[in-house]
Scaffold this active site. Sequence first.
Site, PDB file in Angstrom:
ATOM      1  N   CYS A  35      51.986  21.165  52.950  1.00  0.00           N
ATOM      2  CA  CYS A  35      53.245  21.877  52.770  1.00  0.00           C
ATOM      3  C   CYS A  35      52.929  23.260  52.206  1.00  0.00           C
ATOM      4  O   CYS A  35      52.183  23.370  51.222  1.00  0.00           O
ATOM      5  CB  CYS A  35      54.156  21.107  51.812  1.00  0.00           C
ATOM      6  SG  CYS A  35      55.655  22.014  51.364  1.00  0.00           S
ATOM      7  N   ASP A  45      51.290  16.693  54.371  1.00  0.00           N
ATOM      8  CA  ASP A  45      52.281  16.301  55.366  1.00  0.00           C
ATOM      9  C   ASP A  45      51.549  15.514  56.443  1.00  0.00           C
ATOM     10  O   ASP A  45      50.408  15.833  56.793  1.00  0.00           O
ATOM     11  CB  ASP A  45      52.951  17.526  55.996  1.00  0.00           C
ATOM     12  CG  ASP A  45      53.955  18.192  55.069  1.00  0.00           C
ATOM     13  OD1 ASP A  45      54.651  17.469  54.339  1.00  0.00           O
ATOM     14  OD2 ASP A  45      54.050  19.427  55.101  1.00  0.00           O
ATOM     15  N   VAL A  61      40.556  20.662  78.138  1.00  0.00           N
ATOM     16  CA  VAL A  61      40.039  20.843  76.786  1.00  0.00           C
ATOM     17  C   VAL A  61      39.060  19.711  76.491  1.00  0.00           C
ATOM     18  O   VAL A  61      39.304  18.553  76.830  1.00  0.00           O
ATOM     19  CB  VAL A  61      41.170  20.915  75.736  1.00  0.00           C
ATOM     20  CG1 VAL A  61      41.950  19.620  75.638  1.00  0.00           C
ATOM     21  CG2 VAL A  61      40.639  21.324  74.378  1.00  0.00           C
ATOM     22  N   GLU A  62      37.940  20.057  75.894  1.00  0.00           N
ATOM     23  CA  GLU A  62      36.930  19.059  75.517  1.00  0.00           C
ATOM     24  C   GLU A  62      37.441  18.350  74.272  1.00  0.00           C
ATOM     25  O   GLU A  62      37.844  18.980  73.297  1.00  0.00           O
ATOM     26  CB  GLU A  62      35.590  19.770  75.282  1.00  0.00           C
ATOM     27  CG  GLU A  62      34.414  18.843  75.144  1.00  0.00           C
ATOM     28  CD  GLU A  62      34.311  18.257  73.756  1.00  0.00           C
ATOM     29  OE1 GLU A  62      34.137  17.022  73.662  1.00  0.00           O
ATOM     30  OE2 GLU A  62      34.413  19.024  72.781  1.00  0.00           O
ATOM     31  N   SER A  63      37.452  17.018  74.300  1.00  0.00           N
ATOM     32  CA  SER A  63      38.164  16.247  73.280  1.00  0.00           C
ATOM     33  C   SER A  63      37.565  16.359  71.881  1.00  0.00           C
ATOM     34  O   SER A  63      38.304  16.350  70.897  1.00  0.00           O
ATOM     35  CB  SER A  63      38.279  14.785  73.694  1.00  0.00           C
ATOM     36  OG  SER A  63      37.011  14.195  73.836  1.00  0.00           O
ATOM     37  N   HIS A  74      56.221  22.457  59.417  1.00  0.00           N
ATOM     38  CA  HIS A  74      56.067  21.562  60.568  1.00  0.00           C
ATOM     39  C   HIS A  74      56.257  22.296  61.892  1.00  0.00           C
ATOM     40  O   HIS A  74      55.491  22.102  62.843  1.00  0.00           O
ATOM     41  CB  HIS A  74      57.073  20.410  60.507  1.00  0.00           C
ATOM     42  CG  HIS A  74      56.987  19.544  59.291  1.00  0.00           C
ATOM     43  ND1 HIS A  74      56.027  19.666  58.310  1.00  0.00           N
ATOM     44  CD2 HIS A  74      57.754  18.507  58.907  1.00  0.00           C
ATOM     45  CE1 HIS A  74      56.211  18.757  57.383  1.00  0.00           C
ATOM     46  NE2 HIS A  74      57.264  18.034  57.712  1.00  0.00           N
ATOM     47  N   GLU A  75      57.285  23.138  61.950  1.00  0.00           N
ATOM     48  CA  GLU A  75      57.585  23.869  63.175  1.00  0.00           C
ATOM     49  C   GLU A  75      56.440  24.815  63.550  1.00  0.00           C
ATOM     50  O   GLU A  75      56.031  24.886  64.714  1.00  0.00           O
ATOM     51  CB  GLU A  75      58.891  24.662  63.008  1.00  0.00           C
ATOM     52  CG  GLU A  75      60.118  23.808  62.776  1.00  0.00           C
ATOM     53  CD  GLU A  75      60.375  23.405  61.312  1.00  0.00           C
ATOM     54  OE1 GLU A  75      61.469  22.892  61.025  1.00  0.00           O
ATOM     55  OE2 GLU A  75      59.495  23.616  60.445  1.00  0.00           O
TER      56      GLU A  75
END
Length: 157
Positions: free
Chosen positions: A55, A62, A77-79, A96-97
């Site tokens: 936060c 969070d 994308v390589e994991s 969060h947004e």
Amino acid sequence: MTDTPISDESGPRFLGQQTPLPASPGEAVLDYVPNPRTGALYLARFAAPEFTSLCPVTGQPDFAHLVIDYAPGETIVESKSLKLFLGSFRDHAGFHEDVTVGIGQRLNEEMKPRWLRIGGYWYPRGGIPIDVFWQTGAPPEGLWVPEQGVAGYRGRG
């Protein structure tokens, strides 16, 4: 299978290596490799059910369940690099947004998929769960897009 190589001339940087978490999302490097099925329209999904960040006001942790869906373009994308990128948020302060949309935007800008969406299902703080959703637009015609499969927060009931 195809004869397409799974990496460019430099190759993925993290596979087969012990790699510490990046200090911040800005320092994290995402690896992209050629899409082995460029002619196929398909959806790839990553789920990160134990995502954490901080936060920006209180510094408290969070927690979220992230689901990233994308229809690859020329690259995927390589994991392991994605795992390290997501892990770099552990000590990152952000609302969060901002965190959810920022992850989606970075993947979209760098990978250039045909379509991408991210769902951030954040666990409650102060009694209020926050779910954040972002996508690049309408999915391509004919793409099968299943539900993300994360139920809305119901608490104990």
